[in-house]
Design a protein around this motif. Structure first.
Motif, PDB file in Angstrom:
ATOM      1  N   GLN A 137       0.835  -1.197   0.000  1.00  0.00           N
ATOM      2  CA  GLN A 137       0.000   0.000   0.000  1.00  0.00           C
ATOM      3  C   GLN A 137       0.875   1.253   0.000  1.00  0.00           C
ATOM      4  O   GLN A 137       1.671   1.451   0.916  1.00  0.00           O
ATOM      5  N   VAL A 138       0.757   2.052  -1.060  1.00  0.00           N
ATOM      6  CA  VAL A 138       1.550   3.279  -1.179  1.00  0.00           C
ATOM      7  C   VAL A 138       0.703   4.373  -1.827  1.00  0.00           C
ATOM      8  O   VAL A 138       0.141   4.157  -2.907  1.00  0.00           O
ATOM      9  N   ASN A 139       0.587   5.518  -1.176  1.00  0.00           N
ATOM     10  CA  ASN A 139      -0.019   6.695  -1.804  1.00  0.00           C
ATOM     11  C   ASN A 139      -1.363   6.408  -2.486  1.00  0.00           C
ATOM     12  O   ASN A 139      -1.575   6.776  -3.650  1.00  0.00           O
ATOM     13  N   GLY A 140      -2.258   5.734  -1.763  1.00  0.00           N
ATOM     14  CA  GLY A 140      -3.602   5.479  -2.313  1.00  0.00           C
ATOM     15  C   GLY A 140      -3.682   4.284  -3.239  1.00  0.00           C
ATOM     16  O   GLY A 140      -4.744   3.947  -3.764  1.00  0.00           O
ATOM     17  N   ILE A 141      -2.525   3.616  -3.480  1.00  0.00           N
ATOM     18  CA  ILE A 141      -2.529   2.422  -4.331  1.00  0.00           C
ATOM     19  C   ILE A 141      -2.463   1.188  -3.435  1.00  0.00           C
ATOM     20  O   ILE A 141      -1.603   1.095  -2.563  1.00  0.00           O
ATOM     21  N   VAL A 150      -5.303  -4.657  -8.234  1.00  0.00           N
ATOM     22  CA  VAL A 150      -4.817  -3.323  -7.882  1.00  0.00           C
ATOM     23  C   VAL A 150      -5.998  -2.379  -7.733  1.00  0.00           C
ATOM     24  O   VAL A 150      -6.923  -2.390  -8.557  1.00  0.00           O
ATOM     25  N   GLU A 151      -5.982  -1.586  -6.657  1.00  0.00           N
ATOM     26  CA  GLU A 151      -6.999  -0.538  -6.478  1.00  0.00           C
ATOM     27  C   GLU A 151      -6.279   0.786  -6.294  1.00  0.00           C
ATOM     28  O   GLU A 151      -5.257   0.849  -5.603  1.00  0.00           O
ATOM     29  N   VAL A 152      -6.808   1.839  -6.920  1.00  0.00           N
ATOM     30  CA  VAL A 152      -6.288   3.187  -6.699  1.00  0.00           C
ATOM     31  C   VAL A 152      -7.418   4.015  -6.116  1.00  0.00           C
ATOM     32  O   VAL A 152      -8.492   4.119  -6.725  1.00  0.00           O
ATOM     33  N   ASN A 153      -7.207   4.545  -4.926  1.00  0.00           N
ATOM     34  CA  ASN A 153      -8.248   5.286  -4.197  1.00  0.00           C
ATOM     35  C   ASN A 153      -9.561   4.499  -4.138  1.00  0.00           C
ATOM     36  O   ASN A 153     -10.645   5.048  -4.313  1.00  0.00           O
ATOM     37  N   GLY A 154      -9.441   3.183  -3.947  1.00  0.00           N
ATOM     38  CA  GLY A 154     -10.631   2.340  -3.805  1.00  0.00           C
ATOM     39  C   GLY A 154     -11.239   1.861  -5.104  1.00  0.00           C
ATOM     40  O   GLY A 154     -12.169   1.056  -5.107  1.00  0.00           O
ATOM     41  N   THR A 155     -10.730   2.340  -6.249  1.00  0.00           N
ATOM     42  CA  THR A 155     -11.277   1.910  -7.546  1.00  0.00           C
ATOM     43  C   THR A 155     -10.380   0.835  -8.159  1.00  0.00           C
ATOM     44  O   THR A 155      -9.182   1.046  -8.318  1.00  0.00           O
ATOM     45  N   PRO A 156     -10.965  -0.338  -8.494  1.00  0.00           N
ATOM     46  CA  PRO A 156     -10.144  -1.408  -9.083  1.00  0.00           C
ATOM     47  C   PRO A 156      -9.631  -1.012 -10.481  1.00  0.00           C
ATOM     48  O   PRO A 156     -10.369  -0.388 -11.249  1.00  0.00           O
ATOM     49  N   LEU A 157      -8.390  -1.356 -10.767  1.00  0.00           N
ATOM     50  CA  LEU A 157      -7.815  -1.122 -12.102  1.00  0.00           C
ATOM     51  C   LEU A 157      -7.617  -2.467 -12.789  1.00  0.00           C
ATOM     52  O   LEU A 157      -7.250  -3.444 -12.144  1.00  0.00           O
ATOM     53  N   MET A 210      -4.102   4.958 -14.106  1.00  0.00           N
ATOM     54  CA  MET A 210      -4.181   5.584 -12.780  1.00  0.00           C
ATOM     55  C   MET A 210      -4.795   6.979 -12.863  1.00  0.00           C
ATOM     56  O   MET A 210      -5.578   7.370 -12.001  1.00  0.00           O
ATOM     57  N   ALA A 211      -4.421   7.721 -13.922  1.00  0.00           N
ATOM     58  CA  ALA A 211      -4.924   9.095 -14.076  1.00  0.00           C
ATOM     59  C   ALA A 211      -6.439   9.127 -14.245  1.00  0.00           C
ATOM     60  O   ALA A 211      -7.090  10.107 -13.897  1.00  0.00           O
ATOM     61  N   ALA A 212      -7.005   8.032 -14.735  1.00  0.00           N
ATOM     62  CA  ALA A 212      -8.456   7.968 -14.924  1.00  0.00           C
ATOM     63  C   ALA A 212      -9.195   7.942 -13.587  1.00  0.00           C
ATOM     64  O   ALA A 212     -10.362   8.321 -13.507  1.00  0.00           O
ATOM     65  N   VAL A 213      -8.494   7.520 -12.512  1.00  0.00           N
ATOM     66  CA  VAL A 213      -9.172   7.413 -11.213  1.00  0.00           C
ATOM     67  C   VAL A 213      -8.509   8.259 -10.109  1.00  0.00           C
ATOM     68  O   VAL A 213      -9.009   8.320  -8.999  1.00  0.00           O
ATOM     69  N   ALA A 214      -7.370   8.881 -10.427  1.00  0.00           N
ATOM     70  CA  ALA A 214      -6.681   9.701  -9.405  1.00  0.00           C
ATOM     71  C   ALA A 214      -6.217  11.008 -10.033  1.00  0.00           C
ATOM     72  O   ALA A 214      -5.816  11.047 -11.188  1.00  0.00           O
ATOM     73  N   SER A 215      -6.266  12.078  -9.257  1.00  0.00           N
ATOM     74  CA  SER A 215      -5.920  13.398  -9.807  1.00  0.00           C
ATOM     75  C   SER A 215      -4.415  13.654  -9.832  1.00  0.00           C
ATOM     76  O   SER A 215      -3.928  14.462 -10.616  1.00  0.00           O
ATOM     77  N   ASP A 216      -3.658  12.944  -8.976  1.00  0.00           N
ATOM     78  CA  ASP A 216      -2.210  13.202  -8.917  1.00  0.00           C
ATOM     79  C   ASP A 216      -1.432  12.200  -9.770  1.00  0.00           C
ATOM     80  O   ASP A 216      -1.881  11.079  -9.984  1.00  0.00           O
TER      81      ASP A 216
END
Length: 233
Positions: A137-141, A150-157, A210-216
């Motif tokens: 777990q690193v930086n919302g991933i 893999v989930e980014v900010n809770g959204t599965p990729l 990742m950009a599709a689900v996270a702003s940074d």
């Protein structure tokens, strides 16, 4: 089904002679090999049967390799090695953008093909070997080795096997430079070749997803060296 050491390969290529030659060669190496003579039949086989790897030709009538790959990637992350016309950079880049794991320009040496296939299977074995490790777990991933998710900010990729392996490697060394050589050796299972753009393409695909689900932007490029996974936005 196939036993673990009996890996199944699907060849999708309309060149009948080449397909038969490759089939005989790869069967001689101990692989179970099926052949589809056109894109439609290939896609049908790839989505209804189990294969560990697909060798996919680009130039085919009716449905070309890119269309097959586009449709396949909607539902399957089966590793794909694209067979492209020599010197056509555009084909290779498009193939990687669509989620191919590697490419090999035609005409190719059989030993080179065998080496690429082994590299993909080594990479699969590496990621499966690390499945026993705890989640990262690193930086919302959140990356789960055991579930290959893999989930980014809770959204599965939905990642290809190669993208997963690259991200997993970077997540084991957060905030540190991971060189292209290391990514090639440890995530792709092969030595880094001069002028090889495939790592850049895989990382670019990873970034887009990742950009599709996270702003940074979670991955930083260190020019000429490699990449770094940011530990905070």
């Amino acid at each position: 089904m196939h036993s673990s050491n009996d890996q199944a390969i699907l060849i999708i290529d309309d060149d009948h002679e080449l397909s038969q030659m490759l089939q005989a060669y790869l069967q001689g190496m101990g692989y179970t090999v099926s052949v589809a003579q056109d894109g439609k039949a290939g896609l049908q086989a790839a989505t209804t049967e189990h294969f560990d790897l697909i060798l996919l030709d680009v130039m085919m009538p009716e449905m070309d390799g890119f269309d097959v790959l586009k449709h396949l990637r909607v539902t399957h992350t089966t590793p794909v090695l694209m067979l492209t016309a020599r010197g056509d950079d555009y084909d290779r880049i498009l193939g990687l953008e669509l989620g191919a794991d590697d490419y090999l320009p035609k005409p190719f040496n059989h030993r080179e093909l065998a080496a690429r296939i082994k590299a993909i299977f080594r990479r699969l074995a590496l990621t499966q070997h690390t499945q026993t490790q705890q989640d990262l777990q690193v930086n919302g991933i959140l990356l789960s080795s055991a579930r290959q998710q893999v989930e980014v900010n809770g959204t599965p990729l939905t990642l290809t096997g190669t993208e997963f392996a690259i991200l997993q490697l970077m997540m084991t060394q957060p905030g540190q430079l991971v060189s292209k050589q290391e990514i090639s050796q440890r995530a792709l299972g092969k030595k880094l070749m001069a002028f090889d753009r495939s790592i850049d393409m895989h990382v670019s695909n990873l970034r887009k997803k990742m950009a599709a689900v996270a702003s940074d932007d979670k991955i930083k490029t260190i020019r000429g060296s490699g990449y770094l996974l940011r530990t905070a936005s």
